[in-house]
Design an enzyme around this catalytic site. Structure first.
Site, PDB file in Angstrom:
ATOM      1  N   PRO A  11       0.801  -1.189  -0.103  1.00 52.57           N
ATOM      2  CA  PRO A  11       0.116   0.093  -0.057  1.00 52.57           C
ATOM      3  C   PRO A  11       0.801   1.312  -0.079  1.00 52.57           C
ATOM      4  O   PRO A  11       1.956   1.420   0.647  1.00 52.57           O
ATOM      5  CB  PRO A  11      -1.011  -0.222   1.444  1.00 52.57           C
ATOM      6  CG  PRO A  11      -0.421  -1.102   2.045  1.00 52.57           C
ATOM      7  CD  PRO A  11       0.363  -2.148   1.038  1.00 52.57           C
ATOM      8  N   ASN A  12       0.225   2.160  -0.648  1.00 50.26           N
ATOM      9  CA  ASN A  12       0.962   3.602  -0.844  1.00 50.26           C
ATOM     10  C   ASN A  12       2.055   3.842  -1.673  1.00 50.26           C
ATOM     11  O   ASN A  12       2.556   4.797  -2.052  1.00 50.26           O
ATOM     12  CB  ASN A  12       1.043   4.153   0.521  1.00 50.26           C
ATOM     13  CG  ASN A  12      -0.160   4.384   1.233  1.00 50.26           C
ATOM     14  OD1 ASN A  12      -1.112   4.855   0.468  1.00 50.26           O
ATOM     15  ND2 ASN A  12      -0.479   3.694   2.323  1.00 50.26           N
ATOM     16  N   ARG A  19       5.135  12.049  -3.218  1.00 48.41           N
ATOM     17  CA  ARG A  19       5.001  12.491  -1.836  1.00 48.41           C
ATOM     18  C   ARG A  19       6.109  12.326  -0.929  1.00 48.41           C
ATOM     19  O   ARG A  19       6.901  11.409  -1.237  1.00 48.41           O
ATOM     20  CB  ARG A  19       3.655  12.243  -1.368  1.00 48.41           C
ATOM     21  CG  ARG A  19       2.590  12.468  -2.083  1.00 48.41           C
ATOM     22  CD  ARG A  19       1.871  13.995  -1.723  1.00 48.41           C
ATOM     23  NE  ARG A  19       1.730  14.227  -0.314  1.00 48.41           N
ATOM     24  CZ  ARG A  19       0.694  13.857   0.392  1.00 48.41           C
ATOM     25  NH1 ARG A  19      -0.304  13.322  -0.215  1.00 48.41           N
ATOM     26  NH2 ARG A  19       0.731  14.115   1.750  1.00 48.41           N
ATOM     27  N   TYR A  24      11.224   8.915   0.912  1.00 47.94           N
ATOM     28  CA  TYR A  24      11.302   8.001  -0.079  1.00 47.94           C
ATOM     29  C   TYR A  24      11.910   8.369  -1.486  1.00 47.94           C
ATOM     30  O   TYR A  24      11.666   7.658  -2.260  1.00 47.94           O
ATOM     31  CB  TYR A  24       9.893   7.737  -0.344  1.00 47.94           C
ATOM     32  CG  TYR A  24       9.217   7.036   0.959  1.00 47.94           C
ATOM     33  CD1 TYR A  24       9.391   5.797   1.449  1.00 47.94           C
ATOM     34  CD2 TYR A  24       7.972   8.041   1.577  1.00 47.94           C
ATOM     35  CE1 TYR A  24       8.903   5.394   2.482  1.00 47.94           C
ATOM     36  CE2 TYR A  24       7.411   7.398   2.680  1.00 47.94           C
ATOM     37  CZ  TYR A  24       7.814   6.119   3.196  1.00 47.94           C
ATOM     38  OH  TYR A  24       7.211   5.650   4.305  1.00 47.94           O
ATOM     39  N   ASN A  75       8.177  -5.502  -1.063  1.00 51.06           N
ATOM     40  CA  ASN A  75       8.109  -4.252  -0.225  1.00 51.06           C
ATOM     41  C   ASN A  75       6.736  -4.304   0.266  1.00 51.06           C
ATOM     42  O   ASN A  75       5.783  -3.779  -0.604  1.00 51.06           O
ATOM     43  CB  ASN A  75       8.490  -3.041  -0.849  1.00 51.06           C
ATOM     44  CG  ASN A  75       8.628  -1.770  -0.055  1.00 51.06           C
ATOM     45  OD1 ASN A  75       7.840  -2.038   1.033  1.00 51.06           O
ATOM     46  ND2 ASN A  75       9.003  -0.701  -0.256  1.00 51.06           N
ATOM     47  N   ALA A  78       3.130  -0.761   4.784  1.00 44.80           N
ATOM     48  CA  ALA A  78       2.835  -0.772   5.969  1.00 44.80           C
ATOM     49  C   ALA A  78       2.387  -2.430   6.541  1.00 44.80           C
ATOM     50  O   ALA A  78       2.480  -2.874   7.717  1.00 44.80           O
ATOM     51  CB  ALA A  78       1.838   0.288   6.354  1.00 44.80           C
ATOM     52  N   GLU A  99      13.165  -9.056   1.242  1.00 44.71           N
ATOM     53  CA  GLU A  99      12.240  -8.009   1.697  1.00 44.71           C
ATOM     54  C   GLU A  99      12.747  -6.699   1.460  1.00 44.71           C
ATOM     55  O   GLU A  99      14.179  -6.649   1.719  1.00 44.71           O
ATOM     56  CB  GLU A  99      11.860  -8.318   3.258  1.00 44.71           C
ATOM     57  CG  GLU A  99      11.056  -7.044   3.941  1.00 44.71           C
ATOM     58  CD  GLU A  99      10.982  -7.561   5.235  1.00 44.71           C
ATOM     59  OE1 GLU A  99      11.423  -8.660   5.855  1.00 44.71           O
ATOM     60  OE2 GLU A  99      10.660  -6.422   6.019  1.00 44.71           O
ATOM     61  N   HIS A 101      12.876  -2.487   1.921  1.00 47.03           N
ATOM     62  CA  HIS A 101      12.121  -1.162   2.344  1.00 47.03           C
ATOM     63  C   HIS A 101      13.172   0.244   1.899  1.00 47.03           C
ATOM     64  O   HIS A 101      14.329   0.237   1.933  1.00 47.03           O
ATOM     65  CB  HIS A 101      12.194  -1.116   3.972  1.00 47.03           C
ATOM     66  CG  HIS A 101      11.198  -2.019   4.620  1.00 47.03           C
ATOM     67  ND1 HIS A 101       9.894  -2.122   4.269  1.00 47.03           N
ATOM     68  CD2 HIS A 101      11.715  -3.319   4.907  1.00 47.03           C
ATOM     69  CE1 HIS A 101       9.666  -3.353   4.734  1.00 47.03           C
ATOM     70  NE2 HIS A 101      10.535  -3.892   5.050  1.00 47.03           N
ATOM     71  N   ARG A 108      13.058   4.801  12.259  1.00 46.27           N
ATOM     72  CA  ARG A 108      11.632   5.430  12.124  1.00 46.27           C
ATOM     73  C   ARG A 108      11.009   4.870  13.566  1.00 46.27           C
ATOM     74  O   ARG A 108      11.687   4.353  14.291  1.00 46.27           O
ATOM     75  CB  ARG A 108      11.122   5.345  10.967  1.00 46.27           C
ATOM     76  CG  ARG A 108      11.938   5.732   9.852  1.00 46.27           C
ATOM     77  CD  ARG A 108      11.045   5.480   8.454  1.00 46.27           C
ATOM     78  NE  ARG A 108       9.889   6.147   8.295  1.00 46.27           N
ATOM     79  CZ  ARG A 108       9.015   5.937   7.392  1.00 46.27           C
ATOM     80  NH1 ARG A 108       9.041   5.332   6.535  1.00 46.27           N
ATOM     81  NH2 ARG A 108       8.060   6.818   7.426  1.00 46.27           N
TER      82      ARG A 108
HETATM   83  O1  CA2 Z   1      10.367   2.177   3.614  1.00 46.64           O
HETATM   84  C1  CA2 Z   1       9.675   1.338   2.942  1.00 46.64           C
HETATM   85  O2  CA2 Z   1       9.653   1.075   1.809  1.00 46.64           O
HETATM   86  C2  CA2 Z   1       8.193   1.049   3.587  1.00 46.64           C
HETATM   87  O3  CA2 Z   1       7.947  -0.278   3.285  1.00 46.64           O
HETATM   88  C3  CA2 Z   1       7.216   2.067   2.957  1.00 46.64           C
HETATM   89  C4  CA2 Z   1       5.962   2.096   3.920  1.00 46.64           C
HETATM   90  C5  CA2 Z   1       5.804   2.015   5.259  1.00 46.64           C
HETATM   91  O4  CA2 Z   1       4.647   1.926   5.816  1.00 46.64           O
HETATM   92  C6  CA2 Z   1       6.914   1.059   5.727  1.00 46.64           C
HETATM   93  O5  CA2 Z   1       6.849   1.172   7.094  1.00 46.64           O
HETATM   94  C7  CA2 Z   1       8.539   1.278   5.472  1.00 46.64           C
HETATM   95  C8  CA2 Z   1       4.845   3.316   3.106  1.00 46.64           C
HETATM   96  C9  CA2 Z   1       4.736   3.261   1.826  1.00 46.64           C
HETATM   97  C10 CA2 Z   1       4.153   4.700   1.527  1.00 46.64           C
HETATM   98  O6  CA2 Z   1       4.840   5.452   0.357  1.00 46.64           O
HETATM   99  C11 CA2 Z   1       4.940   6.487   0.275  1.00 46.64           C
HETATM  100  C12 CA2 Z   1       5.689   7.008  -0.788  1.00 46.64           C
HETATM  101  C13 CA2 Z   1       5.600   8.282  -0.962  1.00 46.64           C
HETATM  102  C14 CA2 Z   1       4.459   9.249  -0.261  1.00 46.64           C
HETATM  103  C15 CA2 Z   1       3.849   8.760   0.649  1.00 46.64           C
HETATM  104  C16 CA2 Z   1       4.003   7.366   0.866  1.00 46.64           C
END
Ligand code: CA2
Length: 147
Positions: A11-12, A19, A24, A75, A78, A99, A101, A108
């Protein structure tokens, strides 16, 4: 025929590059997909790159990988920190799992320090930005005995 690696994104991650670039980076998920496809070709692998915001869809894709993929790079977003369902599906997959990230989850919030997926993964890459996907593919090639 080149063996296929599923690269699954949770997700996301469709928002990558759009963003929160301070966390990221600036590369979009489409950029990452293209870079992975290019490197996989050099490594003698093929990639099937997907993203979903839905846990059950990710579970279905992991099931599909049992027949269609030699390895999985994932990946889980969340869901990393919450999903026993994704862990169970990965436990039913025979090949290597890596895996990834983008951010360093260990720098974090405490809730990001626990990963269910790490209980199954051969390797975990965190904090290398989107380059982490390419590092994962190189390691996957080694694990699969490819180029
Ligand atoms: O660091 C990572 O790759 C995560 O898997 C990203 C997840 C987060 O919940 C994990 O703890 C770590 C979130 C992905 C959200 O991606 C976004 C990218 C740009 C803007 C907003 C969200």
């Amino acid at each position: 025929m080149a063996r296929t690696v599923f690269i699954l994104n949770g997700p996301n991650l469709n928002l990558l590059g759009l963003r929160e670039p301070e966390i990221y980076g600036r590369e979009t998920l489409a950029d990452v997909e293209a870079a992975c496809a290019r490197l996989a070709g050099e490594l003698g692998l093929a990639t099937d790159f997907r993203q979903s915001n839905h846990e059950g869809v990710l579970v279905d894709w992991i099931h599909e990988a049992r027949q269609a993929a030699a390895g999985i790079v994932i990946n889980p977003g969340a869901y990393t920190h919450t999903s026993v369902a994704i862990l169970d599906a990965l436990n039913a997959f025979a090949g290597p799992v890596i895996e990834v990230h983008v951010s360093n989850v260990h720098r974090r919030e405490a809730f990001r320090h626990r990963s269910y997926v790490s209980l199954r993964a051969e390797a975990v890459i965190a904090g290398c930005g989107t380059e982490g996907y390419l590092l994962a593919l190189r390691r996957m090639a080694t694990l699969l005995g490819a180029a």
